[in-house]
Scaffold this active site. Structure first.
Site, short mmCIF file in Angstrom:
data_model
loop_
_atom_site.label_atom_id
_atom_site.label_comp_id
_atom_site.label_asym_id
_atom_site.label_seq_id
_atom_site.Cartn_x
_atom_site.Cartn_y
_atom_site.Cartn_z
N TYR B 262 -3.32 49.30 -14.64
CA TYR B 262 -2.30 48.91 -13.67
C TYR B 262 -1.81 47.49 -13.93
O TYR B 262 -0.65 47.17 -13.63
CB TYR B 262 -2.83 49.10 -12.25
CG TYR B 262 -3.09 50.55 -12.00
CD1 TYR B 262 -2.01 51.44 -11.92
CD2 TYR B 262 -4.36 51.07 -11.95
CE1 TYR B 262 -2.23 52.80 -11.78
CE2 TYR B 262 -4.59 52.42 -11.81
CZ TYR B 262 -3.51 53.28 -11.73
OH TYR B 262 -3.72 54.62 -11.61
N THR B 333 2.10 56.37 -6.64
CA THR B 333 2.87 56.39 -7.88
C THR B 333 4.05 57.34 -7.74
O THR B 333 5.17 57.03 -8.16
CB THR B 333 1.96 56.83 -9.04
OG1 THR B 333 0.73 56.12 -8.94
CG2 THR B 333 2.60 56.51 -10.37
N LYS B 336 6.84 55.81 -5.75
CA LYS B 336 7.68 54.91 -6.54
C LYS B 336 8.74 55.69 -7.31
O LYS B 336 9.92 55.33 -7.31
CB LYS B 336 6.82 54.14 -7.54
CG LYS B 336 6.24 52.85 -6.99
CD LYS B 336 5.53 52.11 -8.09
CE LYS B 336 4.70 50.97 -7.55
NZ LYS B 336 5.50 49.89 -6.97
#
Lengths: 293, 568
Positions: B262, B333, B336
């Site tokens: 990350y 995720t 996003k």
């Protein structure tokens, strides 16, 4: 812009083309043992869900890129977000994840828990004495299995079979590289490394287990179809890593028992021969003595 | 009101240093922009070296049972490749971009600790040099994960392993100092009006990147120190024969290793969140959700390390916990990705090169995310782990993810750094060649892994179609390399001959575009007061309002009034 959408379409087309005849193209190997088959089934369920997500999201991306490309007179809509929509798609993502978890739990038992041997399985099962089940080591319901010890070392696999000749537990028959097992019999593998980290992997017989020094790892398989199943060390273990191959030869139980008996006999003969030579050497006096040269 | 005199500034200087020029100015600089450029150039050179190593490996794998490269050299190549790309390219490249743009984006005149900033860079370079010096005596061979006992002195007697340890130490200290600097800068040096809710999303991700580095890096630093003392000072941390544990290394390494993923991709998320609104001519969709999901990913990123260890002897209940926490990461995720598509939706998308790379990133990263879900299901992972499926997955995440965003950032910010535009035609060609080359290289690697080929092998038998699949991958790798070469040519040409960019060539939203290109040493003489997350858009609208001639609106044309000044 059409070029952006095309990889998605292409990938789907490839998958569809291969789907009916050769689905194996995009699935793991299986067919040797029930746990490998269960992993394969679980993988396929995940694959279908993944394909759905892939098509929807890549489709939405491609559509947005194509449909909303800059053109004369187009004015971008000045939105900052949409709370309801955002909560909805967060919820959808959570729902997919929950479904995946539930499916995994349903299939988990058939992968980690060994099955019983068939009645025709080798009579040798369970001869190694009491099994102590631990968090990692699982037993079939009848607590009977053929336990083989897998020893990894740079760069060869060694397999030690039950049936030690000596009282101290030594002198058990063993082979290198090719493991011979009976069909229709649940085989428990206890794997340990003598040096660095290795990984035991015969794709058609189920997943890998890491083979590390100091801490045994366990897996199982049960083969119904006689044949040779191939694999190799999957964890980098040094310069010979690529050559650290393994195979499992499954033969009918009667043949296996004969094979094991032959191994034991050969081992006993070799040991006897070695003992004789040692006695011969030790009896020598003078310059030929091995004890006090 | 204006009756009293303005205060007289009390400035007295005993001596003003002459501005340094040329080589010395680079050696001695504490200017965040110069340091940023040095970071970016250095790390890109390492990128080219790591890429060359990858191409050499692909050459060896181009045909079955190839004897082009010796096993020892092959092991050295994949160790150097992985280590270079992670520790000497992606992480410090993000630090370089942040170095240059973070102070500009928050309206600061430099970083909080400029000299510490210079130290970060020089430590990074020292780490890279120590590591690459090992090619003169024998590079490390144990892979970028360096699992003991293989990395212990008994099995890796070469000093290359020690060079690797010192690389981790030096780049680790560099990253930690840099992260502290970014954090302090963001916390203290934002200009007037830039509240947390108006922080550019790239800055948000750098904030999270910094926190991750501060928590994760000390763990790997401790682990490699233990390895060092094991190798040279008689300890036995990782030696089971003496009561140590080989598994301990894996726990420590991946406790760092997963957040590291990350650390590498979050700033890329930030870059994309900056670029999409500019080229879709729309505000970012769901600013708060994107910022919050970065924080959520960072938190969850510390709970999932054992999903790299699904095949180790570990109780099933632990595996289940790690599987579930890994599943959870898919949610922020996914949020996003949905928000980025939401940003493009109903926009007016201009297909400039930065947007192409950003859209390509979303398309490829999604595939990496989906294959990640396969790997999170631990029984399925037992088949896929340590196979080429994982190689494909990490490259979709790190190459399709981080590297494509770095290229987007190069095309987007090059005009600001140099004052000149990159060539669009060459840029688009570079993108398409890279995109298809990437897919050709890595899509097929999923299948190679499913067919039973483990990673890190210098040769393979031609079972089934493995020879053909590997050849496809090798050809793809060279296409990908050619695409990267096009961008290198583009940069080399445009630095001298590109079109003049002006301060704000993209009509962008953030403060770095308020100053000249390249910015002066002090960045800004004045800083506009920030009233939203898009200060420059506000500024442009204000100017348009103030200067637009008043057009009389004919009766009955109410629908046009929204975009009235655009038609003027």
């Amino acid at each position: 812009m059409a070029l952006i959408a095309s990889p998605a379409a292409l990938a789907v087309a490839i998958l569809l083309a291969f789907a009916p005849s050769a689905f194996g193209f995009f699935t793991p190997q299986s067919g040797g043992s029930p746990n490998a088959d269960s992993i394969d089934t679980l993988y396929k369920i995940v694959l279908y869900i993944a394909l759905f997500v892939f098509v929807v999201v890549e489709g939405a991306l491609g559509y947005a890129l194509y449909k909303f490309r800059a053109r004369r007179g187009r004015v971008a809509k000045q939105t900052h977000g949409n709370t309801r929509l955002e909560i909805a798609w967060t919820g959808a993502a959570v729902a997919i994840v929950v479904v995946l978890a539930v499916i995994t739990f349903i299939k988990l038992g058939s992968i980690i828990n060994p099955v019983n041997s068939d009645p025709s399985g080798a009579k040798l099962v369970g001869q190694t004495g009491v099994f102590f089940a631990s968090a990692e080591k699982r037993l079939p319901p009848d607590h009977k299995a053929l336990e083989i010890e897998v020893i990894g070392k740079q760069f060869v696999w060694q397999y030690v079979y039950p049936g030690a000749i000596n009282k101290d537990g030594l002198g058990a028959p063993y082979t290198y590289e090719q493991m011979v097992v009976p069909t229709h019999t649940t085989v428990l593998l206890k794997a340990i490394s003598e040096d660095v980290v290795h990984s035991w992997w015969i794709p058609e017989l189920g997943g890998k287990i890491q083979v590390i020094p100091g801490r045994p790892n366990y897996t199982w398989f049960k083969i119904d179809k006689p044949g040779i199943y191939r694999g190799q060390c999957a964890n980098i273990c040094g310069r010979g890593h690529a050559r650290m191959i393994a195979s499992v030869r499954a033969i009918p139980p009667a043949q296996f028992e004969a094979w094991l008996a032959r191994q034991k006999r050969w081992l006993a003969e070799a040991n006897a021969e070695a003992a004789k030579m040692r006695a011969n050497l030790e009896s020598k006096k003078g310059p030929a003595s091995v004890l006090n040269p | 009101m204006a009756t009293y005199a303005a205060p007289i500034p009390q400035v007295s200087a005993h001596k003003v240093d002459r501005e340094q020029r040329g080589f010395i100015s680079w050696l001695t600089t504490t200017d965040h922009k110069k340091i940023g450029i040095m970071y970016m150039v250095t790390t890109f050179i390492f990128f080219i070296m790591g890429g060359t190593e990858a191409l050499m490996m692909r050459l060896q794998l181009g045909e079955p049972e190839n004897t082009l490269i010796a096993p020892r050299v092959y092991n050295e190549l994949f160790t150097m490749h992985g280590t270079t790309m992670i520790f000497l390219f992606v992480v410090p490249m993000m630090a370089g971009l942040a170095n240059y743009f973070l102070p500009l984006m928050i309206g600061a005149r430099d970083m909080a600790f400029p000299r510490l900033n210079a130290l970060s860079y020089w430590l990074l370079l020292a780490g890279g040099l120590v590591f690459y010096a090992s090619i003169f005596w024998g590079p490390p061979e144990a892979g970028w994960v360096s699992y003991p006992p293989l990395s212990e002195i008994a099995f890796s007697p070469s000093g290359g392993q020690d060079a690797w340890i010192f690389l981790i130490h030096l780049t680790g200290i560099s990253s930690i100092l840099g992260a502290m600097n970014f954090y302090a800068t963001i916390a203290n040096m934002r200009c007037r009006g830039m509240s947390w809710g108006r922080l550019p999303l790239f800055v948000w991700t750098i904030l999270v990147y910094s926190v991750l580095i501060i928590f994760a890096m000390p763990v790997i630093a401790g682990a490699v120190t233990m390895l060092l003392t094991d190798r040279h000072f008689g300890t036995h941390f990782f030696d089971p024969a003496m009561g140590g544990s080989a598994l301990l290394w894996q726990n420590l390494f991946w406790f760092f290793g997963h957040p590291e993923v990350y650390i590498m991709v979050l700033p890329g998320f930030g870059i994309v969140s900056e670029i999409l609104p500019v080229f879709a001519k729309k505000p970012i969709f769901g600013y708060k959700a994107i910022a919050a999901s970065s924080v959520a990913i960072a938190f969850l990123g510390f709970l999932v390390w054992a999903h790299h260890m699904f095949t180790t002897p570990t109780p099933i209940v632990v595996l289940i916990f790690v599987m579930l926490s890994s599943f959870l990461i898919a949610v922020p995720t996914g949020v996003k990705i949905f928000n980025w598509i939401g940003t493009l939706w109903e926009g007016s998308i201009e297909f400039k090169t930065p947007l192409l790379f950003s859209a390509g990133f979303i398309a490829l990263f999604l595939i990496g995310g989906i294959s990640g879900v396969f790997l999170a299901v631990f029984p399925v992972d037992w088949q896929l782990n340590e196979s080429y499926f994982v190689v494909a997955h990490i490259h979709f995440v790190l190459m399709g993810g981080a590297v494509f965003t770095i290229f987007a950032a190069i095309y987007y910010w090059f005009p600001k750094i140099t004052g000149r535009m990159l060539n669009e035609t060459l840029g688009k060609a570079s993108f398409w060649v890279m995109f298809w080359g990437f897919l050709a290289t890595f899509l097929i690697q999923h299948v190679i892994g499913l067919d039973g080929m483990p990673r890190r092998v210098y040769e393979y038998a031609n079972v089934g179609n493995l020879g053909l699949y590997n050849l496809i991958s090798t050809v793809g790798a060279f296409i990908l390399g050619f695409g990267i070469l096009l961008t290198i040519i583009n940069v080399a040409r445009s630095v001298k001959h590109g079109a003049i960019a002006g301060p704000d060539p993209w009509k962008a939203n953030t403060l770095e575009w308020f100053t000249t290109s390249p910015p002066p040493v002090n960045n800004f003489d004045v800083i506009p007061r920030v009233r939203s997350a898009e200060p420059l858009k506000d500024y442009r609208l204000e100017i348009e309002k103030a200067t637009a001639p008043r057009v009389p609106v004919p009766a009955g044309s109410g629908a046009d009034s929204e975009s009235g000044h655009l038609g003027a």
